[in-house]
Design an enzyme around this catalytic site. Structure first.
Site, mmCIF file in Angstrom:
data_model
loop_
_atom_site.group_PDB
_atom_site.id
_atom_site.type_symbol
_atom_site.label_atom_id
_atom_site.label_comp_id
_atom_site.label_asym_id
_atom_site.label_seq_id
_atom_site.Cartn_x
_atom_site.Cartn_y
_atom_site.Cartn_z
ATOM 1 N N GLY A 239 -13.143 -5.098 -22.591
ATOM 2 C CA GLY A 239 -13.599 -5.747 -21.364
ATOM 3 C C GLY A 239 -12.866 -6.998 -20.952
ATOM 4 N N CYS A 346 -13.010 8.882 7.301
ATOM 5 C CA CYS A 346 -13.922 8.608 8.413
ATOM 6 C C CYS A 346 -15.173 7.869 7.959
ATOM 7 C CB CYS A 346 -14.280 9.909 9.127
ATOM 8 S SG CYS A 346 -12.876 10.636 9.977
#
Length: 421
Positions: A239, A346
């Site tokens: 991480g 879209c």
């Protein structure tokens, strides 16, 4: 540091001009630098030098077999979270004894596959999983080596969607219940407890949360050993964050991280595993895209590019920032202006950046989204029936397509229309 630099007015990947790759492959495409991948792996390996350790690359960050083989040959293990990732790792030549299997939802079929194929350990996340794993192991005549993932209730101070170590997160066993859960594991016939696992989140930009978690792990190690458990391995997760924005932010280095590990758990005599993914792959990859149109809006200009949210979803999903740079180097003193950089999907969410300063751009110009090597291609989809973009790797003055762009026929022919339609 990465290996994407301007040379003779053109952005290069190592020793190859990116314009040449775009002409050969077409846009959009992902591009990885093998030198950067190896450099970042070595930073972690060097940071733990002198300690018994294994760097298990978290392959969910970028899982192309070429990347896995490159890192595996450098000595990396793999952290996998599915049967598919396990199978990819094995296909890339990673031996089972260098693979750890993480994740909260391992199925019986996945457990059976992994036990038959060979595994370093299971990072177990719950008591139900523990019981099922024991049953599967016994049925196969195996004993499954396990660590148990502990949830230390530490705030990683990162994005809520990639935080994994707080008590409200779905991951791991609450640390307050660790002793009873380890006692259960020791009593199950198909399991062998070998250590502790902890992972608190992704894109951490400071060391304090790691320090708090690892202090709890060190204390728990002593308690569990006193209870009679063998704790010989600590899987400390990964991480470590990378700088996505060019704002002089400097997340901790692997060297800093390694020093913290030595300070907090080095006295325990355990083998150390860490699972970096983003730090190794993130700045080793870019997404290259071409400007389709420059569109005049009422109060802004839109840079409409052929890459879209289905190719790089992080900005739409997380509000993530990626530096955007032109492939042709701007001339000294060039004027910059703000653009909304958007894709052709879209949806209004198909937006990479708003008001991003760039030099004057034109249709046909190439741009690169930097720091796109992690969670880019692996999270891509065929939304809007757009083909998955190809992946390309550079090595010195050579480049190779490591995943081809499927044709529209390839996509459409996967559909099966039943006879009764």
């Amino acid at each position: 540091m990465d290996h994407f630099l301007y040379r003779d007015g053109v952005l290069h990947a190592e020793d190859v001009g990116i314009s040449l790759i775009a002409a050969a492959v077409g846009t959009p495409f992902y591009l990885y630098s093998s030198s950067t991948l190896l450099r970042h792996f070595k930073l972690f390996d060097d940071a733990l030098h002198g300690m018994d350790h294994l760097i298990c690359y978290a392959m969910k960050a970028a899982s192309n077999q070429a990347i896995l083989k490159l890192l595996g040959e450098a000595g990396a293990g793999m952290d996998v979270v599915s049967a598919g990732e396990y199978t990819r790792a094995r296909a890339a030549g990673i031996p089972g004894d260098r693979i750890v299997f993480s994740g909260v939802g391992k199925t019986r079929a996945e457990m059976e596959l992994v036990l038959k194929g060979g595994i370093r350990q299971f990072n177990v996340e719950s008591e139900p999983e523990m019981r099922v794993l024991s049953e599967v192991a016994v049925s196969l005549g195996h004993v499954a080596p396990i660590t148990i993932r502990i949830n230390p209730d530490v705030d990683a101070k990162t994005h809520a969607k990639i935080s994994t170590g707080k008590k409200e997160d779905k991951f791991g066993i609450p640390i307050l219940r660790a002793r009873e859960v380890y006692a259960l594991a020791a009593a199950l016939p198909g399991l062998k407890v070998i250590g502790i696992d902890v992972h608190i989140g992704s894109q951490l930009t400071e060391l304090e949360p790691y320090g708090l978690a690892y202090e709890k792990v060190a204390e728990l190690t002593e308690i569990l050993r006193a209870d009679g458990h063998e704790i010989s391995r600590l899987d400390l997760g990964g991480g470590l964050g990378i700088p996505y924005e060019n704002n002089n932010a400097h997340p901790p280095t692997p060297e800093d991280y390694g020093a913290l590990i030595r300070e907090k758990v080095g006295h325990l005599g355990c083998e150390i595993e860490i699972e970096p993914g983003r730090f190794i792959a993130g700045n080793a990859g870019i997404l290259v895209s071409e400007v389709i149109y420059v569109k005049e809006g009422e109060d802004r200009e839109f840079l409409i590019v052929d890459g879209a949210m289905n190719d790089l979803i992080r900005p739409a999903m997380y509000g993530a920032h990626h530096e955007i740079v032109p492939i042709i180097e701007p001339k000294a003193g060039a004027a910059y202006q703000p653009y909304d950089v958007v894709g052709p999907v879209c949806e209004s969410g198909d937006t990479f950046a708003k008001g991003r300063p760039l030099p004057r751009m034109h249709a046909g110009d190439l741009i690169a989204f930097r720091s796109a090597g992690a969670y880019g291609a692996v999270m891509a989809s065929e939304y809007n029936s757009r083909p998955l973009v190809p992946e390309v790797m550079v090595h010195g003055d050579q480049f190779a397509v490591i995943r081809a762009r499927p044709s529209l026929e390839d996509i459409i022919n996967r559909d099966i229309i039943p006879e009764w339609v």
